[in-house]
Design an enzyme around this catalytic site. Structure first.
Site, PDB file in Angstrom:
ATOM      1  N   GLU A 116       0.801  -1.232   0.000  1.00 51.91           N
ATOM      2  CA  GLU A 116       0.000   0.000   0.000  1.00 51.91           C
ATOM      3  C   GLU A 116       0.830   1.277   0.000  1.00 51.91           C
ATOM      4  OE1 GLU A 116      -4.084  -1.651   2.084  1.00 51.91           O
ATOM      5  OE2 GLU A 116      -2.536  -0.802   3.394  1.00 51.91           O
ATOM      6  N   GLU A 175      -6.672  -6.631  -2.087  1.00 57.30           N
ATOM      7  CA  GLU A 175      -7.163  -6.993  -0.753  1.00 57.30           C
ATOM      8  C   GLU A 175      -8.676  -6.824  -0.705  1.00 57.30           C
ATOM      9  OE1 GLU A 175      -5.286  -5.057   2.541  1.00 57.30           O
ATOM     10  OE2 GLU A 175      -3.240  -5.425   1.815  1.00 57.30           O
TER      11      GLU A 175
END
Length: 888
Positions: free
Chosen positions: A487, A553
């Site tokens: 991320e 995700e």
């Protein structure tokens, strides 16, 4: 860990270690994995020179676990309670408060080895956390402090070996430079990321802090004997041009091989480097000057009619045995390596329609169905057996990719061996996370975002570690994607070095993405972080809500059943969560909360009022199955239109957490696994709960024709209604809409719900695939399920061979549907589940007048034949008659 499983696991592990030792010794390499002793630095007055001398006595020290951590040694010596059980972790001192010296330990090992003429002996470390000094027989081997959790290092110990063969090794291991305050934040206060190491050890929303931050000699230590020349590294690249099919004759593939050789002697060495594949030998003459390191590149080799390696679900995973050796004077083998090589080529390209990257293998595009992986064990009790079991579970989920999350590690070769074996592509993050490394404002963090954005402290160590670990795993067929971090990108200088220099030089055939939800991977047109949603979802979300086109995700719940919960929750804390619909809050027991329970909200109560923790866990399995089947089906229904792939957050737990898992820490699968197994199968028939559309999915490279689609509804009494049957077909790697049955289902199920049965039959009328849905009544409640009559299921089991059992479930005609049956292999005496065991399917339902067979695999060396089968169904008998004997 269940006692039976733990003892048996230790027995087989000892056997495997022994076998590994024998094989490795024949190859002049062996592990130092037993007989270690340890003591905290505060209790040791002697220095390393004295500790490594023969005269120093360590018999009073504590036996050490190597490979392992300080905490695993303390646990194995019963100095601390099991941190995976109840609130025990709160009774273990945390390093941030206790201080670094509390977990700074000496490790000592005696071993026998001698140096012989014309041979070299090396001491190899594959991982020490975080820094260390190494002494052997009164000599210090490292000039400067050896630092870096993810750096392999090796010493030529030939001149330091005792002539009589009695050697003593002493290693002083220091914890990470920055300990990190485990204050309850994601990665605690974030400073754990100042190291190049594991970030989760300071705690996350799915794990409590690891108290010693995994300080120790955590990976393998080996002694290696060679001749004058050592093969330090080998690199094999396979190129498979064109668009291939899994079956039939193949056009040639190309092998590109190079190797690094070292000559530590003072003599010129002449010889040949040779590698063998498929019965062919390819060699190259080499002259090595004294104290030289040489890179040798072979001419490209054309491999005729290769047996190709494919991802799970698309073809076989053939692995060639490749032997590499250096030969002196045409006959003396100085060193050799044995590799397993999968011949395949991985490509990636931008899909303009979806706005995301798509992956191809051997020229064929592959719809990615993946799971996020943290690490196999939170305190690094790693083993070949555990890796194999966990990756096999991912194969059984019908996934084709595992993403290794950036707050963990570059996974070990044993993990990659299992992925090669079972066909799981690997998306490998490097070290970093948005939480610790500054992507967001976070009041739990010590430093501001600008400071955290520069983590880690030592960029040079990060890059040296990256170079080393890339070399360690790059020969594995399963490794598909390198990623800069979770991320967030690494700092700019690290990113540029990785992208422009290190990977082009060391591993230039794989896709590198700068971070896990990058715009270069998946265009973000929705805003937000670029991944999710997380937590329990209405099934309609998976079908109708467009998320991110390559979603790295997306995930939901994952509580295990009652047998699973009993392994780590004390009886006094077996209180089911209570959800308040008015406040939309859940009242949760303290131990459940400590083990990171995530709420099921109103999903459980639709199956009736919860009576106990056992009842809650049983109903949770229905939700688990439905959630993950729905997730897989919803994303699959939009493949190549909305999506090029999805990766579930997450599919495994390295600790006894109660979220994001298809199986628990003890390797006991729950219904999440089998819902995903169903929804992700290669050829599949499915139902859209929003518009009632029945669809086909074909995740293979072959067209399917002449299939009979049979659609039936069953009421709670077992009466069936044929809605339609029709011949259908589908082209490769696509989905297809057939017809909607929503109107008739709504009518049939209005009062108490209804079952929907979907089957695909081949021309011999055999079932290719089937899928059973349970539909609520008009109010959205499963009232019919709560009143089902006891089924008449007849269960039998027989051994097919050692380690393989066939279970047959037969439901007589004119009976109610036998709903949601969990099959378990158990010890005949204790009735405790055998773990791990692998089931071809589970949580299965059997229609009236039909039969299902389930194959159960287990390790016969681990467990004797004194076994039984437990069949536990939603509407099954409540007494002991569901335990059945296995026939020979």
């Amino acid at each position: 860990m269940p006692q039976l499983f733990y003892k048996s696991f230790k027995t087989i592990l000892s056997l495997v270690i022994l076998l590994t030792f024998n094989i490795a010794h024949a190859q002049t390499s062996y592990e130092l994995n037993s007989g270690w002793m340890c003591a905290p630095i505060k209790e040791v007055k002697a220095d390393g020179y004295k500790l490594s001398s023969q005269s120093f006595n360590t018999q009073s020290w504590m036996p050490a676990t190597v490979p392992g951590t300080v905490l695993t040694s303390l646990l194995n010596n019963k100095k601390v309670p099991d941190p995976f059980y109840g609130m025990n972790n709160e009774h273990i001192p945390d390093i941030y408060k206790a201080g670094a010296d509390y977990y700074t330990y000496w490790f000592v090992k005696e071993f026998k080895e001698v140096a012989t003429a014309n041979n070299q002996v090396y001491l190899n470390f594959r991982g020490v956390n975080y820094s260390c000094d190494i002494y052997l027989n009164g000599h210090k081997l490292n000039e400067a402090l050896q630092t870096g959790m993810f750096l392999r290092f090796s010493f030529n110990i030939t001149p330091y070996l005792n002539k009589k063969g009695n050697n003593k090794l002493a290693v002083l291991v220091h914890p990470p430079n920055v300990l990190g305050n485990a204050n309850g934040g994601q990665g605690g206060d974030g400073t754990i990321a100042r190291n190049v190491g594991l970030q989760y050890t300071a705690g996350w929303d799915w794990i409590q802090p690891v108290r010693d931050r995994n300080t120790g000699i955590w990976d393998k230590v080996t002694v290696q004997k060679t001749g004058a020349v050592k093969i330090t590294d080998t690199h094999v690249i396979t190129l498979v041009p064109g668009k291939r099919q899994p079956d039939g004759p193949q056009q040639p593939a190309t092998l590109k091989v190079d190797a690094e050789l070292s000559n530590p002697t003072t003599s010129i060495i002449k010889g040949a480097i040779i590698y063998e594949i498929a019965g062919k030998s390819i060699s190259k003459s080499v002259v090595l000057k004294p104290n030289a390191i040489v890179q040798v590149k072979f001419d490209n080799y054309t491999l005729p009619n290769p047996k190709l390696w494919w991802p799970n679900g698309y073809g076989s995973q053939y692995l060639y045995d490749v032997k590499v050796r250096f030969v002196v004077n045409g006959e003396n083998v100085s060193d050799e390596q044995a590799l397993k090589v999968g011949v395949r080529e991985i490509q990636s390209e931008w899909n303009e329609h979806t706005g995301s990257r798509q992956i191809a293998v051997n020229g064929q595009k592959v719809f990615i169905k993946g799971g996020n992986w943290i690490v196999s064990d939170a305190i690094l009790r790693l083993s070949d057996l555990r890796y194999d079991a966990e990756v096999r579970f991912h194969r059984d989920m019908n996934l084709n990719l595992i993403r290794v999350w950036g707050g963990g590690m570059i996974e070990r070769p044993e993990f990659y061996n299992a992925c090669d074996k079972y066909g799981l592509l690997v998306f490998q993050d490097l070290w970093g996370s948005g939480d610790c490394n500054g992507r967001w404002v976070d009041p739990m963090k010590l430093d501001d975002q600008w400071t955290r954005r520069k983590y880690p402290d030592d960029h040079g160590l990060f890059l040296r570690s990256a170079r080393d670990q890339i070399k360690m795993v790059r020969n594995h067929a399963s490794l598909a994607i390198w990623c800069g971090g979770n991320e967030i990108t690494p700092p700019e200088d690290i990113l540029i070095a990785l992208r422009d220099t290190i990977l082009p030089k060391l591993d230039n055939t794989r896709w590198f993405v700068d971070y896990s939800n990058s715009e270069n991977m998946s265009r973000n047109e929705l805003g937000g972080n670029g991944d999710g949603p997380y937590g329990i979802q209405p099934l309609s979300v998976f079908w109708e809500h467009k998320t991110y086109p390559f979603n790295s995700e997306v995930g939901s719940v994952g509580v295990g059943d009652y047998e699973s919960l009993k392994r780590f929750i004390p009886a006094a804390n077996m209180s089911a969560p209570i959800y308040n619909e008015d406040t939309r809050k859940t009242k949760t027991d303290s131990v459940w909360d400590y083990h990171k329970y995530i709420g099921y909200d109103t999903s459980i109560s639709k199956y009736g009022k919860v009576k106990s923790a056992e009842d809650f866990a049983a109903k949770a399995q229905l939700v688990n199955y439905d959630q993950y089947r729905g997730l897989a089906e919803g994303f699959t229904s939009h493949m190549w239109d909305w999506y090029t792939g999805f990766i579930i957050w997450k599919t495994q737990n390295p600790w006894t957490a109660m979220r994001g898992q298809m199986y628990d820490y003890y390797l006991d699968p729950n219904a999440c696994l089998y819902g995903l197994h169903n929804g992700s199968e290669p050829v599949h028939v499915m139902y859209n709960p929003v518009n009632g559309m029945v669809m086909l999915a074909n995740n293979t490279f072959k067209a399917r024709r002449n299939m009979m689609l049979v659609i039936k509804a069953y009421d709670m009494a077992g009466k069936d209604s044929l809605l339609t049957q029709v011949f259908v077909d589908i082209v490769p790697t696509t989905t297809k809409k057939i017809l909607s049955v929503k109107k008739i289902l709504d009518e049939l199920g209005a009062k108490e719900g209804v079952f929907l049965s979907l089957q695909l039959l081949d021309t011999d009328k055999k079932v290719i695939t089937d899928n059973l849905y349970w539909m609520p009544d008009a109010k959205g409640e499963f009232t019919g399920l709560q009143k089902m009559k006891t089924n008449g299921l007849i269960s039998t089991a027989k051994y097919l061979q050692s380690g393989k059992i066939e279970v047959t479930l037969s439901n007589p005609q004119n009976k109610v549907l036998a709903f949601f049956n969990r099959i378990s292999l158990v010890d005949a005496n204790t009735k405790v589940r055998i773990l791990p065991a692998f089931y071809s399917n589970n949580y299965v339902s059997v229609l009236p007048g039909q039969q299902k067979k389930i194959i159960v695999d287990y390790n016969p060396v681990l467990f004797s034949k004194n076994l039984m089968i437990d069949v536990d169904g939603w509407n099954g008998t409540s007494n002991a008659s569901h335990i059945i004997t296995i026939e020979n």
